[in-house]
Scaffold this motif. Structure first.
Motif, short mmCIF file in Angstrom:
data_model
loop_
_atom_site.label_atom_id
_atom_site.label_comp_id
_atom_site.label_asym_id
_atom_site.label_seq_id
_atom_site.Cartn_x
_atom_site.Cartn_y
_atom_site.Cartn_z
N SER A 322 6.40 2.72 -1.32
CA SER A 322 5.29 3.48 -1.92
C SER A 322 5.37 3.19 -3.22
O SER A 322 6.40 3.55 -3.84
N LYS A 323 4.36 3.19 -4.22
CA LYS A 323 4.40 2.70 -5.50
C LYS A 323 2.94 3.06 -6.05
O LYS A 323 2.13 3.45 -5.51
N GLN A 324 3.16 3.51 -7.58
CA GLN A 324 1.86 4.03 -8.08
C GLN A 324 1.63 3.18 -9.30
O GLN A 324 2.57 2.93 -10.09
N TYR A 325 0.33 2.52 -9.45
CA TYR A 325 0.04 1.82 -10.73
C TYR A 325 -1.31 2.41 -10.99
O TYR A 325 -2.27 2.57 -10.49
N ASP A 326 -1.04 3.28 -12.24
CA ASP A 326 -2.40 4.09 -12.84
C ASP A 326 -2.77 4.80 -11.82
O ASP A 326 -1.86 5.88 -11.32
N SER A 327 -3.96 4.79 -11.27
CA SER A 327 -4.56 5.62 -10.35
C SER A 327 -4.76 5.30 -9.06
O SER A 327 -5.53 5.64 -8.41
N ILE A 328 -3.99 4.32 -8.66
CA ILE A 328 -3.90 3.60 -7.43
C ILE A 328 -2.51 3.80 -6.75
O ILE A 328 -1.30 3.60 -7.33
N GLY A 329 -2.50 4.29 -5.45
CA GLY A 329 -1.25 4.33 -4.83
C GLY A 329 -1.21 3.17 -3.59
O GLY A 329 -2.05 2.83 -2.85
N MET A 330 0.01 2.51 -3.75
CA MET A 330 0.03 1.38 -2.87
C MET A 330 1.23 1.65 -1.76
O MET A 330 2.40 2.19 -2.14
N PHE A 331 0.92 1.35 -0.45
CA PHE A 331 1.73 1.66 0.59
C PHE A 331 2.17 0.66 1.57
O PHE A 331 1.20 -0.08 1.95
N GLU A 332 3.44 0.55 1.93
CA GLU A 332 3.63 -0.62 2.95
C GLU A 332 4.33 0.25 3.93
O GLU A 332 5.23 1.05 4.07
N PHE A 333 3.60 -0.09 5.36
CA PHE A 333 4.19 0.51 6.54
C PHE A 333 4.66 -0.67 7.57
O PHE A 333 4.31 -1.80 7.51
N VAL A 334 5.72 -0.26 8.50
CA VAL A 334 6.04 -1.15 9.38
C VAL A 334 6.12 -0.38 10.65
O VAL A 334 5.93 0.78 10.79
#
Length: 452
Positions: A322-334
């Motif tokens: 998981s990462k955060q860019y400004d007000s967006i959360g990005m998530f990788e699932f497997v």
């Protein structure tokens, strides 16, 4: 007196303006010369490296020992990479060179994957030798066209900046009469036949994602445009009040798909989505809107992303990044298969941290690879596998995982997550033979810059 002063000031202004114009002109000339020199260098290097590709491929056909074959194929891969980069540096954007670029990419991939293979255990098959023969023939055709172009450029003092201007001004009704341009077009046309090349068993990963997706979806029940509308509304949980516009994606994709634009009344914007015709699977979607200040935590956002996947039939998905860019959360699932992380079945999502809505989703890898697997027990114990990890790594976590190796095969590994100084690494050790299959350095958290 005043008149003389004014005349003097005007004279100084005219001289200053003239000097400034001269400087500007000189600077443009310097930039123009630099650009032309770079184009010429890329062109002549490209010609030289295409020569080398033919020479190296020809040499591999004559080799009789595997000891020589491996470094020779590695050299083909290296030279092909250089040629790809040089082709991209030429001002040929308006030409259709997709087949040439793809051909170079596949030569590189084929030679790389073959060179890293243990040729003592898996020698080249007859089909792969046949493939090398065909690649040699095609590389000869490319070399001939490039050599003629190079001779023309040298004889006529052809400048690439002039070729670029000619291409910009050209129309489809009046094709270019420039020999260099024509030769590039002929070269691209000649390598169209490469698609008939048999790339050999175990090298299916050479195909692009679109081709793999086409095979994964082929044969599934087709959905109509009306059914696609219903699927999209349900997927995005928008209800019947959301208008959905559906169109065919055209001939750009290898698999049949719909392009959808879905109204989102809550945010007064739209979602854009591609959905497969066969199976009715949303492949990706995206919503572009202004994200307000953060109101929910990254952890809450990951729970929303997990719930979104569960509600849309993707169960047993485990968050791995998981990462955060400004007000967006990005998530990788497997996908988690009997407590084994299956990295090939991955899904990416983004969540807006103002209200927790899902704003993007991408599932190509999952759609291509997801299937029932019979996962064998590892031959090595965790402790045995850990002896293959660099002793400088401080191991923090371990898991069992399935990854795709450089040969395109799925392999069962022990996954170790550890640190060296301030960097964190993910290391995959083959669970059967202890080979180090892959090492990734995990990205650090993005630094937030505040210029207010």
């Amino acid at each position: 007196m005043i008149r003389n002063i004014i005349i003097g000031l005007l004279a100084v202004a005219v001289i200053a303006l003239g000097y400034w114009g001269f400087q500007e002109q000189e600077q443009k000339q310097v930039l123009s010369i630099n650009a032309e020199n770079n184009y010429q260098r890329a062109f002549h290097d490209l010609t030289f490296h295409l020569d080398q590709i033919e020479d190296e491929l020809g040499a591999t056909l004559a080799m009789n020992t595997r000891r020589q074959l491996t470094p020779a194929l590695a050299e083909v891969w290296r030279i092909t990479s250089l040629a790809q980069a040089e082709l991209g540096q030429l001002p040929l954007n308006s030409l259709q060179l997709g087949k040439t670029e793809e051909f170079l990419y596949k030569i590189g991939k084929f030679s790389y994957q073959t060179s890293i293979r243990d040729l003592d255990k898996e020698p080249l098959t007859d089909k792969e030798y046949e493939t090398l023969n065909k690649l040699y023939d095609y590389s000869h055709e490319i070399r001939e066209e490039m050599r003629e172009s190079q001779a023309y450029v040298l004889k006529n003092g052809q400048r690439w900046l002039d070729i670029d201007k000619e291409l910009q001004a050209a129309t489809t009704e009046e094709p270019s009469r420039n020999l260099v341009v024509n030769n590039f077009e002929i070269m691209n046309k000649n390598v169209e036949g490469y698609s008939e090349v048999e790339w050999g068993a175990g090298l299916t990963s050479i195909e692009d994602l679109n081709g793999e997706l086409k095979r994964a979806l082929s044969g599934k029940k087709k959905v109509s445009k009306e059914e696609a509308q219903d699927i999209a509304r349900k997927y995005l949980d928008l209800g019947d009040r959301a208008a959905v516009h559906v169109a065919d994606t055209g001939k750009g994709l290898e698999y049949p798909a719909y392009s959808l634009v879905i109204d989102d009344p809550d945010h007064e914007t739209n979602y854009y989505m591609d959905m497969s015709v066969e199976g009715g699977h949303p492949i990706w979607f995206l919503q572009e809107r202004q994200i307000s200040d953060q109101n929910i935590s990254l952890n809450d956002a990951s729970n929303k992303a997990q719930r979104f996947l569960n509600e849309n039939g993707m169960e047993n998905m485990q968050l791995i990044d998981s990462k955060q860019y400004d007000s967006i959360g990005m998530f990788e699932f497997v996908y988690l298969d009997n407590n084994v992380r299956v990295y090939t079945d991955a899904v990416m999502t983004e969540v807006a941290l103002d209200d927790g809505s899902i704003i993007s989703y991408e599932a190509k890898d999952y759609l291509i690879n997801h299937k029932e697997r019979d996962i064998k027990e590892p031959k090595l114990t965790l402790e045995e596998a850990e002896t293959s990890v660099n002793p400088n790594v401080s191991v923090m976590e371990d898991h069992l995982a399935i990854i795709e190796n450089d040969l395109g095969d799925e392999v069962l590994c022990y996954e170790f997550i550890g640190t060296i100084k301030d960097d964190t690494y993910r290391i995959f050790i083959n669970a059967d033979d202890g080979e180090e299959e892959k090492v990734d350095r995990l990205e650090r958290a993005e630094r937030v810059y505040d210029f207010s």
